[in-house]
Motif scaffolding. Structure first.
Motif, mmCIF file in Angstrom:
data_model
loop_
_atom_site.group_PDB
_atom_site.id
_atom_site.type_symbol
_atom_site.label_atom_id
_atom_site.label_comp_id
_atom_site.label_asym_id
_atom_site.label_seq_id
_atom_site.Cartn_x
_atom_site.Cartn_y
_atom_site.Cartn_z
ATOM 1 N N LEU A 12 35.148 -15.588 7.547
ATOM 2 C CA LEU A 12 34.424 -15.054 6.387
ATOM 3 C C LEU A 12 32.916 -15.224 6.520
ATOM 4 N N ASP A 13 32.506 -16.299 7.201
ATOM 5 C CA ASP A 13 31.073 -16.537 7.371
ATOM 6 C C ASP A 13 30.365 -15.386 8.074
ATOM 7 N N GLU A 23 31.611 -15.704 -1.168
ATOM 8 C CA GLU A 23 31.627 -17.142 -1.470
ATOM 9 C C GLU A 23 32.918 -17.512 -2.182
ATOM 10 N N LYS A 26 35.599 -17.783 0.227
ATOM 11 C CA LYS A 26 35.477 -18.986 1.054
ATOM 12 C C LYS A 26 36.037 -20.203 0.324
ATOM 13 N N LYS A 30 39.164 -22.508 1.474
ATOM 14 C CA LYS A 30 38.999 -23.931 1.690
ATOM 15 C C LYS A 30 40.035 -24.743 0.921
ATOM 16 N N GLN A 57 42.162 -17.996 7.854
ATOM 17 C CA GLN A 57 41.633 -19.298 7.479
ATOM 18 C C GLN A 57 42.647 -20.094 6.652
#
Ligand SMILES: Nc1ncnc2c1ncn2[C@@H]1O[C@H](COP(=O)(O)OP(=O)(O)O)[C@@H](O)[C@H]1O
Ligand SMILES: [Mg+2]
Length: 322
Positions: A12-13, A23, A26, A30, A57
């Motif tokens: 995603l970064d 964001e 993300k 996480k 992720q």
């Protein structure tokens, strides 16, 4: 390999633009607390890519087993939704703790309402083990009961600077020779669609070796905005001969009336040599011509008529007295 695939972001970064929305993704990636999601927006801005990054992720090595992807090109009628999704949702898979299996439905707005109803029931039944990630151009084509079960993330068109940044990175890595006008032309022709910008970069590079504005407009087969700018400048001076000359130049190059009127619109919309009032009047006239062309009258006479009206707006009324 296409640049588009080669430079598809893996995390995603690396997805550019839409910072706030990404964001949010993300944070989800996480802490693993993934709701059903819908990502909506124009083509080529990173919707599918973001969903893949998110799933990677979240699931890591379990991606292969833990993700079912259904594209618009696959069969996605009611039966497929019932059977394929059901058997995947019931399958036992070992996932990282607290994670769910993910079903990706790309271009979900192309599913029939019937299939969407079936999908909605499947979502309800399997929501304790499975999360759905939908991508679509228009979220209003997704039936309301699905929308209300999902977090809806809207992606905006990418900004010029965002597309530019990525193009520069790719030019650097691929050693693509270019000048600034060439990159500006890629941005102009792709209108915030990164997929198109990258594809056109590659086509221009492989077709001409050097990425200049002239080469880009040839590859994209669009009227050159520099010619259109000259045409508009002539109109602003009331110089019909000058305007017609530029119009004929484009017409003789074989561009269709639609191509020409659409480029006129886009040039005028961002033309900073023009007072706001004139711009509004021009856009109104361009809109009428566009409509007539779409109704079937795509002749150079209609475009000439537009030139005449745009010229006339800038002439002083006194000049019309006999
Ligand atoms: N926001 C972005 N950041 C970086 N690359 C992008 C972005 N959007 C699109 N791309 C490039 O364009 C290609 C197509 O993107 P994709 O995610 O399939 O677009 P969408 O699903 O919105 O139509 C990707 O492979 C990638 O190379
Ligand atoms: Mg997509």
């Amino acid at each position: 390999m296409s640049y588009r695939e080669k430079y598809r972001p893996q995390v995603l970064d690396d997805v550019v633009g839409n910072t706030e929305t990404i964001e949010r993704l993300k944070v989800i990636a996480k802490d693993g607390n993934c709701p059903h999601i819908i990502i909506s927006g124009m083509p080529g801005i990173g919707k599918t890519t973001s969903i893949h990054c998110l799933a990677h992720q979240l699931l890591g090595d379990a991606y292969k087993e833990g993700v079912l992807e259904l594209n618009a090109s696959d069969e996605r009628g009611i039966d497929v939704v019932r059977n394929k999704i059901k058997s995947f949702a019931q399958k036992k898979v070992t996932l990282p703790p607290g994670r769910h299996k993910i079903i990706i439905l790309d271009e979900a707005d192309s599913m029939t309402p019937g299939a969407q109803q079936a999908l909605r029931r499947t979502m309800e039944i399997f929501s304790n083990t499975t999360r759905f990630a939908l991508a679509c151009n228009m979220s209003n084509k997704i039936i309301e009961p699905i929308q209300s079960r999902c977090a809806i993330l809207r992606y905006a068109k990418l900004r010029d600077a965002e597309v530019l940044k990525r193009l520069l990175e790719i030019c650097e890595m691929e050693k693509v020779e270019h000048n600034d006008d060439g990159l500006a032309a890629l941005i102009f022709t792709s209108e915030g669609d990164m997929r198109q910008a990258i594809n056109n970069l590659q086509s221009t590079h492989s077709g001409f070796g050097f990425v200049s504005a002239e080469h880009v407009f040839k590859v994209c087969d669009q009227p050159h905005p520099i010619v259109v700018q000259a045409m508009i400048r002539a109109c602003m001076k009331g110089n019909i001969d000058g305007a017609m000359e530029k119009l004929n130049e484009l017409w003789n190059q074989g561009y269709s009336a639609v191509d020409i009127v659409v480029t006129i619109f886009r040039v005028v919309k961002t033309f900073d040599e023009m007072p706001e009032y004139t711009k509004l009047e021009y856009i109104k006239e361009i809109g009428w011509t566009h409509m007539r062309i779409l109704e079937g009258v795509g002749t150079v006479i209609q475009l000439g008529g537009l030139m005449a009206r745009l010229c006339k707006m800038n002439l002083k009324p006194e000049l019309f007295r006999i």
